[in-house]
Design a protein around this motif. Structure first.
Motif, PDB file in Angstrom:
ATOM      1  N   THR A 105       0.873  -1.171   0.000  1.00 12.10           N
ATOM      2  CA  THR A 105       0.000   0.000   0.000  1.00 12.10           C
ATOM      3  C   THR A 105       0.910   1.220   0.000  1.00 12.10           C
ATOM      4  OG1 THR A 105      -1.720  -1.139   1.236  1.00 12.10           O
ATOM      5  CG2 THR A 105      -1.806   1.259   1.239  1.00 12.10           C
ATOM      6  N   LEU A 106       0.666   2.128  -0.926  1.00 14.20           N
ATOM      7  CA  LEU A 106       1.417   3.374  -0.970  1.00 14.20           C
ATOM      8  C   LEU A 106       0.550   4.457  -0.355  1.00 14.20           C
ATOM      9  CD1 LEU A 106       2.893   3.116  -4.564  1.00 14.20           C
ATOM     10  CD2 LEU A 106       4.095   2.752  -2.407  1.00 14.20           C
ATOM     11  N   MET A 107       1.096   5.170   0.609  1.00 20.03           N
ATOM     12  CA  MET A 107       0.377   6.224   1.311  1.00 20.03           C
ATOM     13  C   MET A 107       1.125   7.535   1.061  1.00 20.03           C
ATOM     14  SD  MET A 107      -1.910   4.341   3.027  1.00 20.03           S
ATOM     15  CE  MET A 107      -2.525   5.305   4.373  1.00 20.03           C
ATOM     16  N   SER A 108       0.363   8.624   1.024  1.00 18.71           N
ATOM     17  CA  SER A 108       1.003   9.926   0.843  1.00 18.71           C
ATOM     18  C   SER A 108       0.247  10.991   1.608  1.00 18.71           C
ATOM     19  CB  SER A 108       1.064  10.301  -0.638  1.00 18.71           C
ATOM     20  OG  SER A 108       1.667  11.574  -0.787  1.00 18.71           O
ATOM     21  N   ASP A 109       1.007  11.918   2.160  1.00 18.58           N
ATOM     22  CA  ASP A 109       0.424  13.095   2.796  1.00 18.58           C
ATOM     23  C   ASP A 109       0.534  14.295   1.858  1.00 18.58           C
ATOM     24  OD1 ASP A 109       3.127  13.627   2.858  1.00 18.58           O
ATOM     25  OD2 ASP A 109       3.289  13.614   5.044  1.00 18.58           O
ATOM     26  N   GLY A 110       0.903  14.037   0.616  1.00 16.79           N
ATOM     27  CA  GLY A 110       1.078  15.092  -0.371  1.00 16.79           C
ATOM     28  C   GLY A 110       2.527  15.548  -0.469  1.00 16.79           C
ATOM     29  N   ALA A 111       3.279  15.387   0.609  1.00 13.94           N
ATOM     30  CA  ALA A 111       4.676  15.797   0.615  1.00 13.94           C
ATOM     31  C   ALA A 111       5.612  14.601   0.506  1.00 13.94           C
ATOM     32  CB  ALA A 111       4.999  16.575   1.882  1.00 13.94           C
ATOM     33  N   THR A 112       5.211  13.462   1.070  1.00 17.82           N
ATOM     34  CA  THR A 112       6.044  12.265   1.095  1.00 17.82           C
ATOM     35  C   THR A 112       5.193  11.069   0.718  1.00 17.82           C
ATOM     36  OG1 THR A 112       7.315  13.246   2.899  1.00 17.82           O
ATOM     37  CG2 THR A 112       7.632  10.905   2.529  1.00 17.82           C
ATOM     38  N   VAL A 113       5.799  10.102   0.045  1.00 12.39           N
ATOM     39  CA  VAL A 113       5.131   8.846  -0.266  1.00 12.39           C
ATOM     40  C   VAL A 113       5.751   7.781   0.631  1.00 12.39           C
ATOM     41  CG1 VAL A 113       4.677   7.112  -2.047  1.00 12.39           C
ATOM     42  CG2 VAL A 113       4.707   9.543  -2.650  1.00 12.39           C
ATOM     43  N   TYR A 114       4.894   6.983   1.270  1.00  7.29           N
ATOM     44  CA  TYR A 114       5.330   5.928   2.178  1.00  7.29           C
ATOM     45  C   TYR A 114       4.876   4.581   1.653  1.00  7.29           C
ATOM     46  CZ  TYR A 114       5.588   9.910   5.377  1.00  7.29           C
ATOM     47  OH  TYR A 114       5.864  11.124   5.948  1.00  7.29           O
ATOM     48  N   GLU A 115       5.687   3.565   1.902  1.00  7.03           N
ATOM     49  CA  GLU A 115       5.306   2.195   1.580  1.00  7.03           C
ATOM     50  C   GLU A 115       4.856   1.519   2.866  1.00  7.03           C
ATOM     51  OE1 GLU A 115       7.366  -2.103   0.718  1.00  7.03           O
ATOM     52  OE2 GLU A 115       8.496  -0.311   0.215  1.00  7.03           O
ATOM     53  N   CYS A 116       3.690   0.919   2.826  1.00  9.12           N
ATOM     54  CA  CYS A 116       3.178   0.150   3.960  1.00  9.12           C
ATOM     55  C   CYS A 116       2.909  -1.270   3.481  1.00  9.12           C
ATOM     56  CB  CYS A 116       1.882   0.760   4.493  1.00  9.12           C
ATOM     57  SG  CYS A 116       2.063   2.447   5.104  1.00  9.12           S
ATOM     58  N   THR A 117       3.413  -2.235   4.232  1.00  8.21           N
ATOM     59  CA  THR A 117       3.217  -3.634   3.843  1.00  8.21           C
ATOM     60  C   THR A 117       2.384  -4.403   4.852  1.00  8.21           C
ATOM     61  OG1 THR A 117       5.343  -4.187   4.839  1.00  8.21           O
ATOM     62  CG2 THR A 117       5.330  -3.764   2.460  1.00  8.21           C
ATOM     63  N   SER A 118       1.871  -3.713   5.877  1.00  9.29           N
ATOM     64  CA  SER A 118       1.017  -4.382   6.859  1.00  9.29           C
ATOM     65  C   SER A 118      -0.028  -3.397   7.366  1.00  9.29           C
ATOM     66  CB  SER A 118       1.858  -4.893   8.036  1.00  9.29           C
ATOM     67  OG  SER A 118       2.261  -3.805   8.853  1.00  9.29           O
ATOM     68  N   PRO A 119      -1.140  -3.908   7.878  1.00  8.90           N
ATOM     69  CA  PRO A 119      -2.157  -3.021   8.455  1.00  8.90           C
ATOM     70  C   PRO A 119      -1.607  -2.189   9.618  1.00  8.90           C
ATOM     71  CG  PRO A 119      -3.074  -5.199   8.074  1.00  8.90           C
ATOM     72  CD  PRO A 119      -1.590  -5.293   7.809  1.00  8.90           C
ATOM     73  N   ASP A 120      -0.660  -2.746  10.373  1.00  4.57           N
ATOM     74  CA  ASP A 120      -0.070  -2.007  11.489  1.00  4.57           C
ATOM     75  C   ASP A 120       0.671  -0.759  11.000  1.00  4.57           C
ATOM     76  OD1 ASP A 120      -1.046  -3.829  13.315  1.00  4.57           O
ATOM     77  OD2 ASP A 120       0.814  -5.004  13.366  1.00  4.57           O
ATOM     78  N   GLU A 121       1.374  -0.881   9.866  1.00  2.68           N
ATOM     79  CA  GLU A 121       2.086   0.276   9.319  1.00  2.68           C
ATOM     80  C   GLU A 121       1.110   1.350   8.845  1.00  2.68           C
ATOM     81  OE1 GLU A 121       6.242  -1.744   7.773  1.00  2.68           O
ATOM     82  OE2 GLU A 121       4.633  -1.427   6.320  1.00  2.68           O
ATOM     83  N   VAL A 122       0.007   0.921   8.233  1.00  3.36           N
ATOM     84  CA  VAL A 122      -1.018   1.886   7.796  1.00  3.36           C
ATOM     85  C   VAL A 122      -1.590   2.595   9.018  1.00  3.36           C
ATOM     86  CG1 VAL A 122      -3.279   2.148   6.699  1.00  3.36           C
ATOM     87  CG2 VAL A 122      -1.575   0.609   5.693  1.00  3.36           C
ATOM     88  N   HIS A 123      -1.905   1.822  10.042  1.00  3.06           N
ATOM     89  CA  HIS A 123      -2.463   2.397  11.274  1.00  3.06           C
ATOM     90  C   HIS A 123      -1.488   3.386  11.912  1.00  3.06           C
ATOM     91  CE1 HIS A 123      -4.970   2.648  14.810  1.00  3.06           C
ATOM     92  NE2 HIS A 123      -3.907   2.404  15.559  1.00  3.06           N
ATOM     93  N   ALA A 124      -0.211   3.027  11.982  1.00  3.96           N
ATOM     94  CA  ALA A 124       0.796   3.915  12.568  1.00  3.96           C
ATOM     95  C   ALA A 124       0.881   5.231  11.801  1.00  3.96           C
ATOM     96  CB  ALA A 124       2.162   3.221  12.583  1.00  3.96           C
ATOM     97  N   LEU A 125       0.764   5.167  10.493  1.00  7.92           N
ATOM     98  CA  LEU A 125       0.827   6.381   9.682  1.00  7.92           C
ATOM     99  C   LEU A 125      -0.412   7.244   9.915  1.00  7.92           C
ATOM    100  CD1 LEU A 125       2.703   7.723   7.647  1.00  7.92           C
ATOM    101  CD2 LEU A 125       1.477   6.534   5.837  1.00  7.92           C
ATOM    102  N   LEU A 126      -1.560   6.614  10.064  1.00 11.34           N
ATOM    103  CA  LEU A 126      -2.807   7.353  10.318  1.00 11.34           C
ATOM    104  C   LEU A 126      -2.807   8.019  11.690  1.00 11.34           C
ATOM    105  CD1 LEU A 126      -5.387   4.831   8.841  1.00 11.34           C
ATOM    106  CD2 LEU A 126      -4.791   7.069   7.917  1.00 11.34           C
ATOM    107  N   GLN A 127      -2.066   7.484  12.620  1.00  8.98           N
ATOM    108  CA  GLN A 127      -1.999   8.037  13.975  1.00  8.98           C
ATOM    109  C   GLN A 127      -1.354   9.416  14.006  1.00  8.98           C
ATOM    110  OE1 GLN A 127      -4.226   6.268  15.269  1.00  8.98           O
ATOM    111  NE2 GLN A 127      -3.209   5.696  17.154  1.00  8.98           N
ATOM    112  N   GLY A 128      -0.658   9.782  12.931  1.00  7.36           N
ATOM    113  CA  GLY A 128      -0.005  11.088  12.877  1.00  7.36           C
ATOM    114  C   GLY A 128      -0.986  12.246  12.855  1.00  7.36           C
ATOM    115  N   GLY A 129      -2.246  11.981  12.516  1.00  3.61           N
ATOM    116  CA  GLY A 129      -3.268  13.010  12.553  1.00  3.61           C
ATOM    117  C   GLY A 129      -3.381  13.874  11.309  1.00  3.61           C
ATOM    118  N   GLN A 130      -2.473  13.712  10.366  1.00  2.00           N
ATOM    119  CA  GLN A 130      -2.559  14.525   9.158  1.00  2.00           C
ATOM    120  C   GLN A 130      -3.406  13.801   8.112  1.00  2.00           C
ATOM    121  OE1 GLN A 130       1.393  14.083   9.449  1.00  2.00           O
ATOM    122  NE2 GLN A 130       1.779  12.852   7.655  1.00  2.00           N
ATOM    123  N   GLY A 131      -3.874  14.557   7.148  1.00  3.15           N
ATOM    124  CA  GLY A 131      -4.650  13.973   6.066  1.00  3.15           C
ATOM    125  C   GLY A 131      -3.750  13.212   5.115  1.00  3.15           C
TER     126      GLY A 131
END
Length: 179
Positions: A105-131
């Motif tokens: 799963t590729l995630m982006s906050d518009g400034a950086t693109v992140y690679e997530c390979t597990s639901p835990d990584e997606v959840h950790a990224l969402l915890q940052g509070g940004q869109g």
């Protein structure tokens, strides 16, 4: 924690595939225009890995993986990710093993693109509070697979055109009834 996608070392070789797709087919499967495809190939954003164009009269030939990457680029552009970040993400995708892409799963906050390979990584990224937004590469993979199953490919070794049945193709239906 998800890792930020960064420029890296030499790409792993892609497993051999027997089918390539010409520009118009790649465009149809990825949902882009031929003008976009041509520009991205000329600027090195997404180049065909099977065969590049060599002067007048030759046609580019894209692999299945190339078409998946084209569709991912399109989705990033549609959400406003900068071309610089898209180039970094594409470079990262080139370096990944072919089978790894389907589970990414590729995630982006518009400034950086992140690679997530597990639901835990997606959840950790969402915890940052940004869109942020995400692209499940496996979903894109299946979309491209479905689209290409309705379109023509070309055998890499022989150049033979592979005509796939397309239920929406009236001429093909008539030919099949005549046989």
């Amino acid at each position: 924690m998800p890792t930020a996608v960064q420029d890296g070392s030499e790409a792993e070789p892609e497993p051999h595939e027997n089918v390539g797709y010409r520009g118009p087919t790649a465009c149809a499967a990825a949902g882009i225009t031929y003008r976009q495809l041509d520009y991205w190939a000329r600027t090195g954003l997404v180049e065909p890995s099977v065969r590049s164009a060599h002067g007048s009269g030759t046609q580019r030939l894209y692999s299945f993986r190339d078409v998946v990457v084209l569709k991912i680029v399109k989705r990033f552009l549609d959400t406003g990710v900068s071309l610089q970040n898209i180039r970094t993400a594409v470079q990262h995708l080139r370096e990944r093993g072919f089978s790894d892409l389907e589970r990414m799963t590729l995630m982006s906050d518009g400034a950086t693109v992140y690679e997530c390979t597990s639901p835990d990584e997606v959840h950790a990224l969402l915890q940052g509070g940004q869109g942020i937004f995400g692209i499940a590469v496996g979903v894109v993979w299946r979309d491209v697979e479905s689209a290409l199953s309705q379109l023509h490919g070309e055998r890499i070794d022989t150049g033979e055109t592979l005509v796939r049945p397309n239920p929406a193709d009236e001429l093909a239906r008539r030919r099949n009834r005549a046989v």
